[in-house]
Design an enzyme around this catalytic site. Structure first.
Site, PDB file in Angstrom:
ATOM      1  N   PHE A   1      65.631 -11.381 -52.245  1.00 52.03           N
ATOM      2  CA  PHE A   1      64.417 -12.031 -51.750  1.00 52.03           C
ATOM      3  C   PHE A   1      63.456 -12.234 -52.933  1.00 52.03           C
ATOM      4  O   PHE A   1      63.253 -11.312 -53.733  1.00 52.03           O
ATOM      5  CB  PHE A   1      63.756 -11.198 -50.650  1.00 52.03           C
ATOM      6  CG  PHE A   1      62.644 -11.964 -49.992  1.00 52.03           C
ATOM      7  CD1 PHE A   1      62.922 -12.911 -49.022  1.00 52.03           C
ATOM      8  CD2 PHE A   1      61.330 -11.787 -50.382  1.00 52.03           C
ATOM      9  CE1 PHE A   1      61.908 -13.663 -48.445  1.00 52.03           C
ATOM     10  CE2 PHE A   1      60.307 -12.534 -49.818  1.00 52.03           C
ATOM     11  CZ  PHE A   1      60.595 -13.477 -48.844  1.00 52.03           C
TER      12      PHE A   1
ATOM     13  N   ASP B   1      65.186  -2.295 -50.137  1.00 52.83           N
ATOM     14  CA  ASP B   1      64.334  -3.128 -49.300  1.00 52.83           C
ATOM     15  C   ASP B   1      65.022  -3.198 -47.937  1.00 52.83           C
ATOM     16  O   ASP B   1      66.122  -3.750 -47.801  1.00 52.83           O
ATOM     17  CB  ASP B   1      64.189  -4.525 -49.928  1.00 52.83           C
ATOM     18  CG  ASP B   1      63.213  -5.406 -49.157  1.00 52.83           C
ATOM     19  OD1 ASP B   1      63.053  -5.192 -47.942  1.00 52.83           O
ATOM     20  OD2 ASP B   1      62.632  -6.321 -49.769  1.00 52.83           O
TER      21      ASP B   1
ATOM     22  N   TYR C   1      56.334  -6.825 -39.843  1.00 54.31           N
ATOM     23  CA  TYR C   1      56.179  -7.960 -38.917  1.00 54.31           C
ATOM     24  C   TYR C   1      57.491  -8.539 -38.418  1.00 54.31           C
ATOM     25  O   TYR C   1      57.496  -9.503 -37.673  1.00 54.31           O
ATOM     26  CB  TYR C   1      55.342  -9.073 -39.567  1.00 54.31           C
ATOM     27  CG  TYR C   1      55.722  -9.447 -40.984  1.00 54.31           C
ATOM     28  CD1 TYR C   1      56.867 -10.187 -41.245  1.00 54.31           C
ATOM     29  CD2 TYR C   1      54.937  -9.055 -42.059  1.00 54.31           C
ATOM     30  CE1 TYR C   1      57.217 -10.534 -42.542  1.00 54.31           C
ATOM     31  CE2 TYR C   1      55.274  -9.393 -43.367  1.00 54.31           C
ATOM     32  CZ  TYR C   1      56.416 -10.137 -43.602  1.00 54.31           C
ATOM     33  OH  TYR C   1      56.757 -10.472 -44.892  1.00 54.31           O
ATOM     34  N   LYS C   2      58.618  -7.969 -38.844  1.00 61.22           N
ATOM     35  CA  LYS C   2      59.907  -8.504 -38.401  1.00 61.22           C
ATOM     36  C   LYS C   2      60.348  -7.756 -37.139  1.00 61.22           C
ATOM     37  O   LYS C   2      59.753  -7.914 -36.093  1.00 61.22           O
ATOM     38  CB  LYS C   2      60.925  -8.408 -39.531  1.00 61.22           C
ATOM     39  CG  LYS C   2      60.538  -9.216 -40.774  1.00 61.22           C
ATOM     40  CD  LYS C   2      61.578  -9.025 -41.864  1.00 61.22           C
ATOM     41  CE  LYS C   2      61.171  -9.724 -43.157  1.00 61.22           C
ATOM     42  NZ  LYS C   2      61.164 -11.178 -43.067  1.00 61.22           N
TER      43      LYS C   2
ATOM     44  N   ARG D   1      69.026 -20.473 -40.155  1.00 64.21           N
ATOM     45  CA  ARG D   1      69.085 -19.016 -39.978  1.00 64.21           C
ATOM     46  C   ARG D   1      68.684 -18.687 -38.539  1.00 64.21           C
ATOM     47  O   ARG D   1      67.661 -19.166 -38.042  1.00 64.21           O
ATOM     48  CB  ARG D   1      68.111 -18.393 -40.965  1.00 64.21           C
ATOM     49  CG  ARG D   1      68.270 -16.920 -41.182  1.00 64.21           C
ATOM     50  CD  ARG D   1      67.390 -16.468 -42.321  1.00 64.21           C
ATOM     51  NE  ARG D   1      65.970 -16.572 -42.010  1.00 64.21           N
ATOM     52  CZ  ARG D   1      65.022 -15.781 -42.522  1.00 64.21           C
ATOM     53  NH1 ARG D   1      65.359 -14.838 -43.380  1.00 64.21           N
ATOM     54  NH2 ARG D   1      63.760 -15.938 -42.205  1.00 64.21           N
TER      55      ARG D   1
HETATM   56  C1  LIG Z   1      63.766  -8.838 -47.904  1.00 64.25           C
HETATM   57  C2  LIG Z   1      62.320  -9.183 -47.889  1.00 64.25           C
HETATM   58  N1  LIG Z   1      61.468  -8.508 -48.675  1.00 64.25           N
HETATM   59  C3  LIG Z   1      60.133  -8.790 -48.679  1.00 64.25           C
HETATM   60  C4  LIG Z   1      59.627  -9.807 -47.876  1.00 64.25           C
HETATM   61  C5  LIG Z   1      58.190 -10.198 -47.868  1.00 64.25           C
HETATM   62  O1  LIG Z   1      57.302  -9.326 -48.395  1.00 64.25           O
HETATM   63  P1  LIG Z   1      55.748  -9.516 -48.087  1.00 64.25           P
HETATM   64  O2  LIG Z   1      55.491  -8.988 -46.715  1.00 64.25           O
HETATM   65  O3  LIG Z   1      55.055  -8.779 -49.153  1.00 64.25           O
HETATM   66  O4  LIG Z   1      55.432 -10.987 -48.087  1.00 64.25           O
HETATM   67  C6  LIG Z   1      60.495 -10.512 -47.036  1.00 64.25           C
HETATM   68  C7  LIG Z   1      59.944 -11.572 -46.168  1.00 64.25           C
HETATM   69  O5  LIG Z   1      60.595 -12.251 -45.443  1.00 64.25           O
HETATM   70  C8  LIG Z   1      61.871 -10.206 -47.054  1.00 64.25           C
HETATM   71  O6  LIG Z   1      62.715 -10.885 -46.287  1.00 64.25           O
END
Ligand SMILES: Cc1ncc(COP(=O)(O)O)c(C=O)c1O
Length: 403
Positions: A117, A188, A213-214, A362
């Site tokens: 990401f 992550d 938020y997911k 997706r």
């Molecule tokens: C694997 C992953 N890491 C990090 C993030 C986003 O990080 P942030 O909340 O700091 O924008 C996402 C967002 O979709 C993601 O899919």
């Protein structure tokens, strides 16, 4: 498994989903729990409106990051005091990567996979730029990660479930190998937390970060969380040494002294409204059984794949996720040269997935509120769009800022 024997069926009514929408994007922004608006309204009108600043103590705003962290912990296989809800995943990546490097001072490489990401990669590059030559951000192809674990790698940063393809990595195996080669590991877990059982403690992972938020359904821009294995916490002096991570913030002294334990990874004043919404999502998830969530996620994915199979042959969709459900997270992705327009046409019909450049459609499969009938209907609508070439309209080819 069908809707009739789905052990999670009752959870759908706990979400405020709009009529006529099939929501296949809970991997990007989770749906709104029914309980959230009233809880937020009470926080605003009572705790803020009436309690004013006293609510930092009286409504326990000040301990919300730790309290919610402790609620997230069992969802992700962590122990009490190992998780804290704070900041964004990007900021937390900076915190855990700098912490890991400080624990492995003779090694300066942060290793990750190309195509991780973007924020993960950009934060690595930012730390490299800041380090005055001590740190090197190194990317290798996904299958070359293990071979690249040489004696310069101080920390390995990987996303367990790839944001685009849904490919799932084995945390325990990779962590053990990295440790054997002298590297620490930061995971992550943005596409894992709340979607499948994860166990960083059992895997002896060092650090983890993830979004709120997911699959935690914390709302747009919800606070993220981070995990630091108990054994490392007291050995790290955080690089982002903000006053909320101080041992005694309200002593207002000039010298920074980190708080004991996970609290030292806080930085500034906690975003209370965001934390309250996140807590509603987490509380709801805690009522569900993670093994049941995973079982339904796999069944939904298998149904989706089998229904779409004839369309792959007829209309040129190519599976971009692993075919084996055991190697996939809770999403499934297909490549198609007209992917963007097809996704917009789907969204116009109420089937909400998303598009990831250059050509990926997706589809997120969120077991708490998605029914098997929704998957059937979504693929039927996709078939109609392809058969009628509805996607081939100018309006579906205009790129929005968020895809
Ligand atoms: C694997 C992953 N890491 C990090 C993030 C986003 O990080 P942030 O909340 O700091 O924008 C996402 C967002 O979709 C993601 O899919």
């Amino acid at each position: 498994m069908t809707d009739a024997d789905d052990p999670l069926a009752e959870f759908r009514a706990r979400f405020a989903l709009p009529e006529g929408v099939i929501y296949l994007d809970g991997n990007s922004l989770g749906a709104l729990p029914v309980a959230t608006p009233a809880r937020l309204a009470a926080t605003v009108s009572d705790e803020w409106g009436k309690g004013l600043i006293g609510s930092w103590n009286d409504a326990e705003w000040v301990t919300a990051p730790q309290r919610i962290g402790d609620k997230i912990a069992p969802l992700v296989g962590a122990g009490p005091g190992e998780v804290i809800a704070c900041d964004s995943t990007s900021v937390n990546l900076f915190k855990v990567l700098t912490a890991a490097l400080s624990l492995n001072p003779s090694r300066g490489t942060i290793l990750s996979e190309a195509g991780n990401f973007p924020t993960d990669v950009y934060m690595m590059q930012g730390i490299e730029a800041l380090s005055g030559g001590r740190v090197r951000a190194r990317l290798v192809e996904p299958d070359a990660v293990e071979a690249a674990l040489d004696d310069e790698v101080g920390v390995l940063l990987l996303t367990q479930v790839h944001y685009k393809t849904g490919r799932m990595r084995d945390i325990a195996r990779t962590t053990a190998l990295a440790h054997e080669r002298g590297a620490l590991v930061a995971w992550d877990l943005s596409h894992s937390a709340g979607a499948l059982p994860v166990d960083p403690t059992a895997a002896r992972a060092d650090f983890a970060v993830a979004c709120g938020y997911k699959y935690l359904n914390g709302g747009p821009g919800a606070p993220a969380w981070l995990y630091v294995a108990q054994r490392h916490q007291e050995r790290v002096t955080p690089a982002l040494s903000g006053w909320f991570g101080h041992a005694a913030p309200f002593d207002f002294i000039d010298e920074y002294r980190p708080a004991p334990g996970i609290a030292r990874f806080l930085c500034g004043t906690p975003p209370v409204l965001g934390l309250v919404a996140l807590e509603c999502g987490v509380d709801l998830l805690l009522e569900a059984d993670m093994a049941a969530i995973r079982a339904k996620s796999v069944a939904l994915g298998e149904l989706f794949a089998s229904r779409i199979e004839p369309l792959c042959q007829r209309h040129g969709f190519v599976l971009a996720s692993p075919a084996d459900p055991a190697e996939r997270g809770s999403q499934i992705a297909y490549a198609h040269p007209e992917g963007y327009a097809i996704m917009q046409a789907l969204i116009a019909r109420g089937v909400i997935g998303d598009f990831r450049s250059p050509d990926i459609l997706r589809f997120g499969l969120t077991p708490l509120y998605l029914r098997f009938a929704d998957v059937d209907r979504a693929v039927e609508i996709l078939a109609e769009i392809m058969a009628t070439r509805t996607w081939d309209r100018a309006e579906f080819k205009v790129r929005a800022a968020v895809t």
